[in-house]
Design a protein around this motif. Sequence first.
Motif, PDB file in Angstrom:
ATOM      1  N   CYS A 181       0.816  -1.208   0.000  1.00 43.34           N
ATOM      2  CA  CYS A 181       0.000   0.000   0.000  1.00 43.34           C
ATOM      3  C   CYS A 181       0.846   1.253   0.000  1.00 43.34           C
ATOM      4  O   CYS A 181       0.370   2.329  -0.389  1.00 43.34           O
ATOM      5  CB  CYS A 181      -0.926  -0.003   1.211  1.00 43.34           C
ATOM      6  N   ILE A 184       1.026   3.467  -3.079  1.00 46.35           N
ATOM      7  CA  ILE A 184       0.164   4.628  -3.336  1.00 46.35           C
ATOM      8  C   ILE A 184       0.917   5.908  -2.992  1.00 46.35           C
ATOM      9  O   ILE A 184       0.894   6.884  -3.750  1.00 46.35           O
ATOM     10  CB  ILE A 184      -1.134   4.518  -2.505  1.00 46.35           C
ATOM     11  N   CYS A 185       1.608   5.868  -1.868  1.00 45.22           N
ATOM     12  CA  CYS A 185       2.378   7.047  -1.475  1.00 45.22           C
ATOM     13  C   CYS A 185       3.491   7.316  -2.474  1.00 45.22           C
ATOM     14  O   CYS A 185       3.804   8.476  -2.783  1.00 45.22           O
ATOM     15  CB  CYS A 185       2.960   6.834  -0.090  1.00 45.22           C
ATOM     16  N   LEU A 188       1.817   8.948  -5.580  1.00 47.06           N
ATOM     17  CA  LEU A 188       1.378  10.337  -5.378  1.00 47.06           C
ATOM     18  C   LEU A 188       2.562  11.249  -5.071  1.00 47.06           C
ATOM     19  O   LEU A 188       2.631  12.383  -5.559  1.00 47.06           O
ATOM     20  CB  LEU A 188       0.357  10.388  -4.238  1.00 47.06           C
ATOM     21  N   LEU A 220      -2.553  15.933  -0.712  1.00 47.51           N
ATOM     22  CA  LEU A 220      -3.184  14.624  -0.898  1.00 47.51           C
ATOM     23  C   LEU A 220      -2.198  13.503  -0.590  1.00 47.51           C
ATOM     24  O   LEU A 220      -2.523  12.530   0.110  1.00 47.51           O
ATOM     25  CB  LEU A 220      -3.695  14.517  -2.334  1.00 47.51           C
ATOM     26  N   ALA A 221      -0.972  13.642  -1.110  1.00 50.01           N
ATOM     27  CA  ALA A 221       0.046  12.606  -0.880  1.00 50.01           C
ATOM     28  C   ALA A 221       0.388  12.518   0.598  1.00 50.01           C
ATOM     29  O   ALA A 221       0.581  11.420   1.146  1.00 50.01           O
ATOM     30  CB  ALA A 221       1.298  12.915  -1.702  1.00 50.01           C
ATOM     31  N   THR A 224      -2.390  10.720   2.359  1.00 40.49           N
ATOM     32  CA  THR A 224      -2.308   9.282   2.076  1.00 40.49           C
ATOM     33  C   THR A 224      -1.181   8.639   2.867  1.00 40.49           C
ATOM     34  O   THR A 224      -1.348   7.572   3.473  1.00 40.49           O
ATOM     35  CB  THR A 224      -2.067   9.067   0.576  1.00 40.49           C
ATOM     36  N   SER A 227      -2.090   8.285   6.536  1.00 42.18           N
ATOM     37  CA  SER A 227      -3.071   7.249   6.856  1.00 42.18           C
ATOM     38  C   SER A 227      -2.514   5.855   6.615  1.00 42.18           C
ATOM     39  O   SER A 227      -2.732   4.948   7.419  1.00 42.18           O
ATOM     40  CB  SER A 227      -4.365   7.475   6.060  1.00 42.18           C
ATOM     41  N   VAL A 228      -1.803   5.678   5.517  1.00 41.74           N
ATOM     42  CA  VAL A 228      -1.226   4.347   5.273  1.00 41.74           C
ATOM     43  C   VAL A 228      -0.222   4.001   6.366  1.00 41.74           C
ATOM     44  O   VAL A 228      -0.196   2.876   6.877  1.00 41.74           O
ATOM     45  CB  VAL A 228      -0.577   4.304   3.873  1.00 41.74           C
ATOM     46  N   TRP A 433       0.104   0.566  -8.018  1.00 44.23           N
ATOM     47  CA  TRP A 433       0.579   1.902  -7.695  1.00 44.23           C
ATOM     48  C   TRP A 433       2.095   1.992  -7.757  1.00 44.23           C
ATOM     49  O   TRP A 433       2.651   3.008  -8.173  1.00 44.23           O
ATOM     50  CB  TRP A 433       0.118   2.289  -6.290  1.00 44.23           C
ATOM     51  N   PHE A 477      -5.977   6.191  -9.270  1.00 39.02           N
ATOM     52  CA  PHE A 477      -6.599   6.794  -8.100  1.00 39.02           C
ATOM     53  C   PHE A 477      -8.101   6.526  -8.100  1.00 39.02           C
ATOM     54  O   PHE A 477      -8.682   6.119  -7.081  1.00 39.02           O
ATOM     55  CB  PHE A 477      -6.315   8.298  -8.101  1.00 39.02           C
ATOM     56  N   THR A 480      -8.733   2.909  -7.419  1.00 40.28           N
ATOM     57  CA  THR A 480      -8.556   2.585  -6.013  1.00 40.28           C
ATOM     58  C   THR A 480      -9.755   3.025  -5.194  1.00 40.28           C
ATOM     59  O   THR A 480     -10.240   2.298  -4.315  1.00 40.28           O
ATOM     60  CB  THR A 480      -7.280   3.268  -5.498  1.00 40.28           C
TER      61      THR A 480
END
Lengths: 559, 559, 559
Positions: A181, A184-185, A188, A220-221, A224, A227-228, A433, A477, A480
């Motif tokens: 996951c 994703i980071c 972004l 946004l990044a 993310t 939170s991840v 990602w 995005f 996802t």
Amino acid sequence: MVPNGEDSHKGKSSGEVIQIQLPPHHNFSRQVSLETGFAALNAEANRGKNAAFSPRGAKDRRILSRNGKSLGITTGAVAGADGVRKGDFSMFRTKSTLHKQLSMLPIRKESGFDLQNADGSSAGGGGGESGREESINQSVPAGRYFAALRGPELDEVKDSEDILLPTDQIWPFLLRFPINCFGICLGLGSQTILWQSLSTNPAMSFLHIPPYINTAIWFLALLTLVSVSLTYALKTAFFLEAVRREYFHPVRINFFFAPWISCMFLAIGAPPSLAPARLHPAVWCALFAPVFVLELKIYGQWLSGGKRRLCKLANPSSHLSVVGNFVGAVLAARVGWGEAGKFLWAIGIAHYLCVFVTLYQRLPTSQTLPKELHPVYCMFIATPSAASLAWNAIYGEFDAVARTFYFIALFLYTSLIVRINFFRGFKFSVAWWSYTFPMTTASMAAIKYAEEVPTILSKGLALGLAVISSAIVSSLFISTLLHGFVWCSLFPNDLAIAISRSKHSSSARNIKIAKDTKSASASRSRYDNLRRWAKKSLIPTAIDHHSSGHDSDDKRCTL
Amino acid sequence: MVPNGEDSHKGKSSGEVIQIQLPPHHNFSRQVSLETGFAALNAEANRGKNAAFSPRGAKDRRILSRNGKSLGITTGAVAGADGVRKGDFSMFRTKSTLHKQLSMLPIRKESGFDLQNADGSSAGGGGGESGREESINQSVPAGRYFAALRGPELDEVKDSEDILLPTDQIWPFLLRFPINCFGICLGLGSQTILWQSLSTNPAMSFLHIPPYINTAIWFLALLTLVSVSLTYALKTAFFLEAVRREYFHPVRINFFFAPWISCMFLAIGAPPSLAPARLHPAVWCALFAPVFVLELKIYGQWLSGGKRRLCKLANPSSHLSVVGNFVGAVLAARVGWGEAGKFLWAIGIAHYLCVFVTLYQRLPTSQTLPKELHPVYCMFIATPSAASLAWNAIYGEFDAVARTFYFIALFLYTSLIVRINFFRGFKFSVAWWSYTFPMTTASMAAIKYAEEVPTILSKGLALGLAVISSAIVSSLFISTLLHGFVWCSLFPNDLAIAISRSKHSSSARNIKIAKDTKSASASRSRYDNLRRWAKKSLIPTAIDHHSSGHDSDDKRCTL
Amino acid sequence: MVPNGEDSHKGKSSGEVIQIQLPPHHNFSRQVSLETGFAALNAEANRGKNAAFSPRGAKDRRILSRNGKSLGITTGAVAGADGVRKGDFSMFRTKSTLHKQLSMLPIRKESGFDLQNADGSSAGGGGGESGREESINQSVPAGRYFAALRGPELDEVKDSEDILLPTDQIWPFLLRFPINCFGICLGLGSQTILWQSLSTNPAMSFLHIPPYINTAIWFLALLTLVSVSLTYALKTAFFLEAVRREYFHPVRINFFFAPWISCMFLAIGAPPSLAPARLHPAVWCALFAPVFVLELKIYGQWLSGGKRRLCKLANPSSHLSVVGNFVGAVLAARVGWGEAGKFLWAIGIAHYLCVFVTLYQRLPTSQTLPKELHPVYCMFIATPSAASLAWNAIYGEFDAVARTFYFIALFLYTSLIVRINFFRGFKFSVAWWSYTFPMTTASMAAIKYAEEVPTILSKGLALGLAVISSAIVSSLFISTLLHGFVWCSLFPNDLAIAISRSKHSSSARNIKIAKDTKSASASRSRYDNLRRWAKKSLIPTAIDHHSSGHDSDDKRCTL
């Protein structure tokens, strides 16, 4: 049906885990894979604890729908006596006993918590620190991952393999939350830098990109990443054993670099309005230290040549363990530590060389990747692009070295694009990602090149690559979000971490045929088939085994 | 003798090919290898058609000299009934059916006509595009070439192998004309550039070489290139299947680069009186485009790691697939596209690195090359020399990078020269030509170096290398003329393209044991043997095999 | 006892070697390993000759102490008839026959005395130059070294192996004097340069190192080099066969570079008061010529890919065969031949690349090194450090290339230091010396870097590395003196050179069990045990083997 019901009731009434650690050489370990049917029951027992993590688990379980019919008395009795359950998620749970106090230190997960177990890839490396009652917690040998898993990301389980957890229900959310996951980071974070370049680079000034796009993506990044990271920190806290298994996974290990690379991306791509023109070197020190420790660990494993030697482990994801050096070099140049950047560039290039040649040779020992291309091949683009950018950042010019790496990346990009039809037909997963940031890095290198050689062609190429990478990131995005919040299918059961430590081919009771040395493999495969069949139907021992003539199946029958 | 005579007569009277395409699982395909004796007869029948290509075929045939004595009635009858002949050259002929229309496009032979069949190295890749009635046209798996052939150029057939075509007669000229012949163009083309350098380079001005030598060699090289290209174009038009087999040959595939490299040599070495000072970039585009397409194809095969992965395919000829980039870079510098040259140099160096390390490691998987050195080892010199020249051409100076590559080439040259006695004892073949251009390239690099460092030693070295390469090319030229026009032995039968798609290993008697499931693999191979045997002779089971005793000798006994 | 006594008397009375060369396919070769008991006797016979070399041999022999009791008539008779003795040190002695005249030329030992036998690694390469009566002198195949030896330096003999010489007595000193002793010269020679740098480099001027330390170490290193060289020259003169075996040893071969590298170290590190500011180029020519010849030999073996291909032979010691180029490049810069230095640098970097990648890949074929780290891993530091220094010396600036190599060395150094606990637990051997010069080279590169980038950190690092290397060399020097002159344990029996040419697994005469083909391996191991047992106790065949039941325990039962 009665014993089954009893057992079901018992599992519920007990309401907690009865026995987790399995003695490795004990017969009970067979039970784990046998009693898929009980898994659901136990999961029910665990429900109270896990409810917060698997809110959708209930509606997906069809308890006893397929194994209730032939479950005989014997099996029930044995299960009751042993009390070992397949699907007991707490086998991956962080232990709270005294000698497991390191699980209280989630930060150690990246800093090599298993230095003592580091090269513990020796197949027979049994005993270890905590004795045989912790066999499940022992690191799975590297060879097992290759033997039991398949697919370019080693995330699918071979048919012949057992799974420690039930496959017919949804696991707790944290167990299904893979380290991938952080991809994703990565995706972004690299977009942040790309849009920063697009808005500030003179070669791209004709586009008139406003700087606030960079700012928006950056936030946004950041969101993310936070939170991840929080979620994975929770996983580390609650399911340390699952994290350990990801750490020993030949592909996933490389993703442990991803959090720190993402942070470095964010530090590099921070909007000028938020960050000072020159970051403080402490930022670099804080972000690169874990990468450096991981590198010492992983490169040392390659070099010392245990089971985790490079010629076996090398796969496109290995680029992730190299690219961190180049990203760190760029960040070092940003904080003004040019020599540190050169140091990182040297480390990176030395190991990139090894990984590149090894992957290009495709040694016969590296049989993991299927012939078809796969998004994971995009990783090939990442490292030369990053090397080119890093050289430019450190030495201040886009000279022959930087161009050579940029052109290598460009050729590999072309080489993948002409095989674009191979990329179809794969179902979406969160791992995709990770395959976006190479394209973003390539487009950043193209922008640098366009700045140096400002022709129509170079600018058009830079623009085209930027458009491609942004389009892919955007569509990912949206995918996802759809998978995550609409279809609720973003995190399937993470089977790769639940493989058993050793292929169960162990003791049958009356091995008369086993003395027949001629048809060893034939009988084993027959035995495997029967075992799998038995696992599904759980036939009581009343079945006449002697008439069937396959003695090696006795174990299954009596349990 | 009577039936034999009858059959002979029949073969003559029919006067044309009866049946060409063999169904892969059909029993008739055995016939091909069995009936060597009939091949001559059929060849006789084909004479009218092939006479233009094999004018010396007649005197080499000794019809029925060895198989006339024991040919029984049964075999004759079967052969008569089946009418399938070994040595039916039209099995390699271009098909005229509808789905084979691509054979009408000879230009597609280099541009990857088999993109759909590209990685068709999967052993069991049966079916495919055109069904089972075209089994011979299916690509031969990569492993078969290694299994069936030997020698450093994989051009000799192992004793245990069958050949689809008759070995006791001379095949049509086009079938015997290998792609290696472009090596002649490589050798002459590079000489053109060498003599251009000798006449124009200030470091060599003390020699006073007149420029017309360059012109003369250039026209000779052009003539050779045109004639070889025309001939091979004819081969592509008439025997597309043979070209396909060369394309899948692990060594020959690299020679598909040779035509374009030769063209680039000619473009670079064009006499100043004929060519403009700066060529038009379209020349570069036209000549490098096919090389680029081939590279995408071949490097992609290495990377995606099917059966044609680098660690298996790597052999000194692989340098040919890399050196094109450097020659293209030199040409790009000539047409004024420096950045394109840098692009090519980057591609070249990345893949040269892989090839160099792989060849130096001599992985255990690359068992093709014999221990003795061979002219093919000269290929090692080509790439670093060309890399040195290309760097000098692109970046305009013979700096540390160019010198490093030049010195590497020089060391490898020395390393080969001290092993000169290993080079003796090989009989001349047209492939030798390919091993001259590395020496020529090395001498060109030496001239550049002498220009940069004008000492006695460097000039002497450049002169010495030039003399060596010119002497070798001259002697090869004379040898080629002698072999071609005097001894008529320049083009022996090209056995390498006529290997069978799968190993025929010998015969078993009766298949009852095949039901025994215990010894699965043993029985399978036995079954295979039987299948092949049945395919081979189509003899009714009434024939007494037990009396013959040695089944595998059946062919010789009965023929 | 009587026959034994007779034989003992006979051995003494004859007073010389009876029969040395063993026919390879003759049964007598069995005798060699059988008659350990006689070895001591023969050694006694050799005493007069070897006394000068093994002054302590007498007190360590316990003649016939353990094998005198069961020596039966049969064995004695056979031994008497054959007269072949194990432990006959003269089997390693230089032959004086006519076709062995090259043994009179000790200088040829490094210059490739076995060019004709160079690739004589073919397993079945029997015959050769001197026929079958010299089977012992034939080169041991490369595979045998790996099969029979173990340990990171391949200096320990596996339990299952026979040794041609007796292990229960001390061999002649020259036989126990390995080529590794030149490592002492490497360590001291590099210290010379380090202290020269410390006293002259402006970056280190704050230390105020007086120059006479350099002079003192230089003379010590010179003395050591002269004495080691003389001793090894004696070994070459008297035990040429032992030198040959060291030459074919996969690890030891690399140490044949050590004498010349040591000489180059001394030439570079010569005190300014003794040597002219610029050495004469003849010095470089004289010292590098043997290195160059050896390189042509060894790199050619890698390339031509016999049994001694790189992917099998590569081990950390292989760095020794590469580092000579860089040291030679530094010396070339000192004598003013910059271009020669660039030539060497190019050779070095090309082969360093291969060795580096091969070692990092840890191919499955290179199974020699154990998982644990070992001082031999220090070799990894040597080559990049030397490459950095050489680039600086040749091109005059510590630019990106030099820094990249320096930083690679630094990272590898760090990577080893964090695994420092792996280095414990190895007993001292003279080979340790070879692992000091990499550290010294690294500290020299650090001094150069500190000169270029004079910060506190870089100077501190340079100082720290210099202190570490000097401390290690000092402690090794003291250890060596203690082991050599106090404990007299510096040179144990050099078992690695005494392995037998081929694994004896062939047929003895009355081994009835060997006919049982089903349990082939079982019987073989049993046979091996029997053989070993017989070797020790020399029991006549009359002993009832069937009654013992477990042959493999016989050894313990009867001894």
